[in-house]
Design an enzyme around this catalytic site. Structure first.
Site, PDB file in Angstrom:
ATOM      1  N   HIS A   1       0.832  -0.959   0.132  1.00 49.12           N
ATOM      2  CA  HIS A   1       0.071   0.041   0.029  1.00 49.12           C
ATOM      3  C   HIS A   1       0.940   1.218   0.308  1.00 49.12           C
ATOM      4  O   HIS A   1       0.565   2.315  -0.612  1.00 49.12           O
ATOM      5  CB  HIS A   1      -0.882   0.018   1.265  1.00 49.12           C
ATOM      6  CG  HIS A   1      -1.880  -0.876   1.238  1.00 49.12           C
ATOM      7  ND1 HIS A   1      -2.074  -1.771   2.249  1.00 49.12           N
ATOM      8  CD2 HIS A   1      -3.021  -1.350   0.401  1.00 49.12           C
ATOM      9  CE1 HIS A   1      -3.046  -2.756   2.084  1.00 49.12           C
ATOM     10  NE2 HIS A   1      -3.665  -2.587   1.059  1.00 49.12           N
TER      11      HIS A   1
ATOM     12  N   LYS B   1     -16.306  -6.602   5.341  1.00 47.13           N
ATOM     13  CA  LYS B   1     -15.236  -7.545   6.222  1.00 47.13           C
ATOM     14  C   LYS B   1     -15.238  -6.991   7.689  1.00 47.13           C
ATOM     15  O   LYS B   1     -15.513  -5.871   7.866  1.00 47.13           O
ATOM     16  CB  LYS B   1     -13.732  -7.392   5.689  1.00 47.13           C
ATOM     17  CG  LYS B   1     -13.666  -7.630   4.068  1.00 47.13           C
ATOM     18  CD  LYS B   1     -12.261  -7.088   3.578  1.00 47.13           C
ATOM     19  CE  LYS B   1     -12.179  -7.252   1.989  1.00 47.13           C
ATOM     20  NZ  LYS B   1     -10.999  -6.423   1.651  1.00 47.13           N
TER      21      LYS B   1
ATOM     22  N   SER C   1      -2.933  -7.599   3.583  1.00 49.37           N
ATOM     23  CA  SER C   1      -3.240  -7.522   4.681  1.00 49.37           C
ATOM     24  C   SER C   1      -3.566  -8.548   5.545  1.00 49.37           C
ATOM     25  O   SER C   1      -3.051  -8.733   6.714  1.00 49.37           O
ATOM     26  CB  SER C   1      -4.564  -6.291   4.806  1.00 49.37           C
ATOM     27  OG  SER C   1      -4.239  -4.854   4.220  1.00 49.37           O
TER      28      SER C   1
ATOM     29  N   ARG D   1      -2.031  -6.019  -7.861  1.00 52.10           N
ATOM     30  CA  ARG D   1      -1.004  -7.239  -7.574  1.00 52.10           C
ATOM     31  C   ARG D   1      -0.927  -8.257  -8.608  1.00 52.10           C
ATOM     32  O   ARG D   1      -0.113  -8.192  -9.717  1.00 52.10           O
ATOM     33  CB  ARG D   1      -1.252  -7.733  -6.260  1.00 52.10           C
ATOM     34  CG  ARG D   1      -0.692  -6.776  -5.092  1.00 52.10           C
ATOM     35  CD  ARG D   1      -1.506  -7.304  -3.631  1.00 52.10           C
ATOM     36  NE  ARG D   1      -2.657  -7.596  -4.023  1.00 52.10           N
ATOM     37  CZ  ARG D   1      -3.655  -7.991  -2.755  1.00 52.10           C
ATOM     38  NH1 ARG D   1      -2.954  -7.938  -1.630  1.00 52.10           N
ATOM     39  NH2 ARG D   1      -4.907  -8.353  -2.821  1.00 52.10           N
TER      40      ARG D   1
HETATM   41  O1  PNS Z   1      -9.277  -2.854   0.292  1.00 61.94           O
HETATM   42  P1  PNS Z   1     -10.385  -3.032  -0.312  1.00 61.94           P
HETATM   43  O2  PNS Z   1     -10.993  -3.687   0.644  1.00 61.94           O
HETATM   44  O3  PNS Z   1     -10.421  -3.466  -1.561  1.00 61.94           O
HETATM   45  O4  PNS Z   1     -11.313  -1.632  -0.234  1.00 61.94           O
HETATM   46  C1  PNS Z   1     -12.642  -1.608  -0.729  1.00 61.94           C
HETATM   47  C2  PNS Z   1     -13.159  -0.327  -0.878  1.00 61.94           C
HETATM   48  C3  PNS Z   1     -13.241   0.485   0.524  1.00 61.94           C
HETATM   49  C4  PNS Z   1     -12.322   0.382  -2.115  1.00 61.94           C
HETATM   50  C5  PNS Z   1     -14.587  -0.406  -1.696  1.00 61.94           C
HETATM   51  O5  PNS Z   1     -15.357  -1.262  -0.689  1.00 61.94           O
HETATM   52  C6  PNS Z   1     -15.297   0.645  -1.824  1.00 61.94           C
HETATM   53  O6  PNS Z   1     -14.919   1.186  -2.961  1.00 61.94           O
HETATM   54  N1  PNS Z   1     -16.407   1.045  -1.349  1.00 61.94           N
HETATM   55  C7  PNS Z   1     -17.337   2.199  -1.343  1.00 61.94           C
HETATM   56  C8  PNS Z   1     -18.697   1.669  -1.983  1.00 61.94           C
HETATM   57  C9  PNS Z   1     -19.035   2.059  -3.281  1.00 61.94           C
HETATM   58  O7  PNS Z   1     -18.622   3.104  -3.771  1.00 61.94           O
HETATM   59  N2  PNS Z   1     -19.790   1.086  -4.104  1.00 61.94           N
HETATM   60  C10 PNS Z   1     -20.138   1.412  -5.360  1.00 61.94           C
HETATM   61  C11 PNS Z   1     -19.161   0.680  -6.567  1.00 61.94           C
HETATM   62  S1  PNS Z   1     -18.588  -0.785  -6.703  1.00 61.94           S
END
Ligand code: PNS
Length: 180
Positions: free
Chosen positions: A23, A47, A134, A96
């Site tokens: 990250h 999660k 993570s 990745r």
């Molecule tokens: O590290 P991660 O778990 O892949 O992060 C997830 C995250 C926070 C980027 C994702 O859950 C997110 O974009 N949440 C916002 C919800 C949203 O906008 N949803 C609509 C588009 S799919």
């Protein structure tokens, strides 16, 4: 010097539970590419997290001190709305392996559907970080393994605290520590 309206801002969203060297590598690449980078910790992840969103922000802030153009905050709800509120038209995602691609591709297209004016850009972390996640870091830390080369020092310290025996990670019943 760019005027504030011309300054190019990006949002790097994620769970960051906790942030890894992968990250941080993406943060550094984005911070040196954009005028302003907002690292955004999602509050509404499905999660079950190890660290609270506020803890993750605090840890990330401690890790991001080398880049004055990086801010760290939490966000709720739709990512594209958050990006607009922050004046950012670019979403940064770290890629990745091929296994990340399908999920990220889906999210990028969903976000484009919701907000055609916002672009998702994928950045690759350095090859030495490609296997890092993570979850893997938490697993190693939980089992007492050495994570010093995998995470920044503030994360290492907080993981050690979280998994310090006996409170957070007691030995199973009947598995008593050796008496010396
Ligand atoms: O590290 P991660 O778990 O892949 O992060 C997830 C995250 C926070 C980027 C994702 O859950 C997110 O974009 N949440 C916002 C919800 C949203 O906008 N949803 C609509 C588009 S799919």
């Amino acid at each position: 010097m760019k005027t504030p309206e011309k300054a190019l801002a990006a949002v790097y969203p994620g769970s960051f539970d906790p942030a890894t060297n992968g990250h941080l590598d993406v943060i550094e690449r984005a911070a040196t590419t954009f005028d302003r980078l907002v690292v955004a910790v999602g509050r509404n992840s499905t999660k079950t997290p190890l660290f609270t969103p506020d803890e993750r922000v605090e840890i990330l802030r401690a890790c991001c001190t080398p880049w004055p153009n990086v801010s760290v905050t939490t966000f709720d709800g739709m990512l594209v709305n958050f990006a607009r509120e922050r004046g950012a038209r670019v979403l940064i995602k770290g890629l990745r392996a091929v296994s990340d691609f399908e999920y990220e591709f889906q999210m990028a297209l969903a976000n484009r559907h919701l907000a055609p004016d916002i672009e998702t850009l994928f950045l690759m972390a350095g090859a030495e970080h490609l296997y890092l996640s993570s979850s893997i870091v938490k697993e190693i830390a939980r089992l007492g393994g050495d994570i010093a080369a995998l995470v920044p020092p503030p994360v290492e310290a907080r993981l050690k605290e979280k998994f310090a025996r006996p409170a957070a990670n007691p030995l199973p019943a009947g598995d008593e520590p050796l008496k010396t």
